[in-house]
Design an enzyme around this catalytic site. Structure first.
Site, PDB file in Angstrom:
ATOM      1  N   ASP A   1       0.893  -1.246  -0.248  1.00 54.77           N
ATOM      2  CA  ASP A   1       0.120   0.185  -0.543  1.00 54.77           C
ATOM      3  C   ASP A   1       1.081   1.655  -0.405  1.00 54.77           C
ATOM      4  O   ASP A   1       1.107   1.866   0.546  1.00 54.77           O
ATOM      5  CB  ASP A   1      -1.053  -0.139   1.256  1.00 54.77           C
ATOM      6  CG  ASP A   1      -1.835  -1.275   1.410  1.00 54.77           C
ATOM      7  OD1 ASP A   1      -1.844  -2.047   0.418  1.00 54.77           O
ATOM      8  OD2 ASP A   1      -2.695  -0.863   2.148  1.00 54.77           O
TER       9      ASP A   1
ATOM     10  N   LYS B   1      -6.774   3.261  -3.358  1.00 56.72           N
ATOM     11  CA  LYS B   1      -6.470   3.008  -2.359  1.00 56.72           C
ATOM     12  C   LYS B   1      -6.965   5.079  -1.453  1.00 56.72           C
ATOM     13  O   LYS B   1      -6.587   5.676  -2.089  1.00 56.72           O
ATOM     14  CB  LYS B   1      -5.688   2.298  -1.028  1.00 56.72           C
ATOM     15  CG  LYS B   1      -6.215   2.313   0.476  1.00 56.72           C
ATOM     16  CD  LYS B   1      -5.089   1.665   1.206  1.00 56.72           C
ATOM     17  CE  LYS B   1      -4.978   2.155   2.508  1.00 56.72           C
ATOM     18  NZ  LYS B   1      -4.062   0.978   3.224  1.00 56.72           N
TER      19      LYS B   1
ATOM     20  N   LYS C   1      -9.703   0.175  -2.604  1.00 61.63           N
ATOM     21  CA  LYS C   1      -9.550   0.083  -0.706  1.00 61.63           C
ATOM     22  C   LYS C   1      -9.912   1.077   0.026  1.00 61.63           C
ATOM     23  O   LYS C   1     -10.146   1.967  -0.587  1.00 61.63           O
ATOM     24  CB  LYS C   1      -8.661  -0.448  -0.488  1.00 61.63           C
ATOM     25  CG  LYS C   1      -8.127  -0.313   1.224  1.00 61.63           C
ATOM     26  CD  LYS C   1      -6.810  -1.597   1.134  1.00 61.63           C
ATOM     27  CE  LYS C   1      -6.477  -1.572   3.140  1.00 61.63           C
ATOM     28  NZ  LYS C   1      -5.224  -2.212   3.127  1.00 61.63           N
TER      29      LYS C   1
END
Length: 230
Positions: free
Chosen positions: A95, A156, A184
């Site tokens: 991430d 994300k 996400k």
């Protein structure tokens, strides 16, 4: 897929341990919870990746880690080294916080090159954290487009340090990406109702440290304290 209050959402949760004061016993508990409840990953700091990989050896949950977290303002060389080391230590999902300063300064090509380099050099699942809470609507669209072009696997929404995921942001990302990548949602997810709303808006994954509360909660309304990646 339409989610409702009765469905098991465990399969969408990146079970997060991003408290900077966490200890090894906290990590072991987090890994055991991920295994017991069939969460797809544990999401931990890079310093915990090797230990998490060892704890989860031969078990289903993957190890996810954060790169350039939480500001995204480290150099490309630093991010690439951090990402490559995490990969070598066992992380299969990364991430990565984009460089928001470059985006806001009108240099999206630098963001694109950095993210593309990390994707290419690691060969792992890269989730670009665009930190929606700090962006205008136009900047959100630009960030998504730049990261899509770089080859990321997920967009994300947030780190959880500067605001949380919203249904509107997830819907916007879904509209732009048109199913090309995963989404996400992360930050501020403290209730099952909120989690399901984000999933119904288009999220495929949820980043939260309140995983157990989310999968157990039904009708009751529970308030949770603020923390990162919540």
């Amino acid at each position: 897929m339409v989610f409702n209050q009765d469905i098991n959402i465990a399969s969408t949760i990146d079970h997060s341990l991003l408290n900077p004061a966490a200890k090894l016993e906290d990590l072991k508990r987090c890994c055991n919870e991920a295994w017991q409840h069939n969460f797809p990953t544990v999401c931990v700091y890079p310093s915990f990746v090797r230990q998490a990989t060892e704890y989860l050896h031969a078990k289903a949950p993957e190890v996810c880690t954060v790169i350039g977290f939480p500001t995204g303002a480290t150099t490309t060389a630093t991010k690439c080294y951090e990402a490559q080391e995490a990969t070598e230590n066992g992380a299969s999902e990364l991430d990565v916080v984009i460089n928001l300063g470059w985006l806001k300064a009108g240099e999206p090509e630098r963001v694109n090159r950095e993210m593309a380099q990390i994707c290419e050099e690691t060969g792992q699942t890269v989730k670009a954290i665009i930190e929606t809470g700090l962006l205008t609507q136009q900047e959100k669209q630009l960030a998504v487009e730049v990261c899509l072009d770089a080859g990321v696997a997920f967009i994300k929404t947030n780190t959880g340090w500067f605001g949380g995921a919203t249904v509107a942001d997830v819907e916007l990302i879904r509209e732009i990406t048109k199913g090309q990548v995963g989404i996400k949602a992360s930050g501020g997810i403290r209730s099952r109702e909120n989690a399901i709303a984000l999933l119904n808006a288009g999220a495929n994954r949820l980043g939260t440290s309140h995983s157990l509360k989310l999968i157990r909660e039904r009708e009751e309304k529970i308030s949770y304290p603020e923390d990162a990646e919540t």
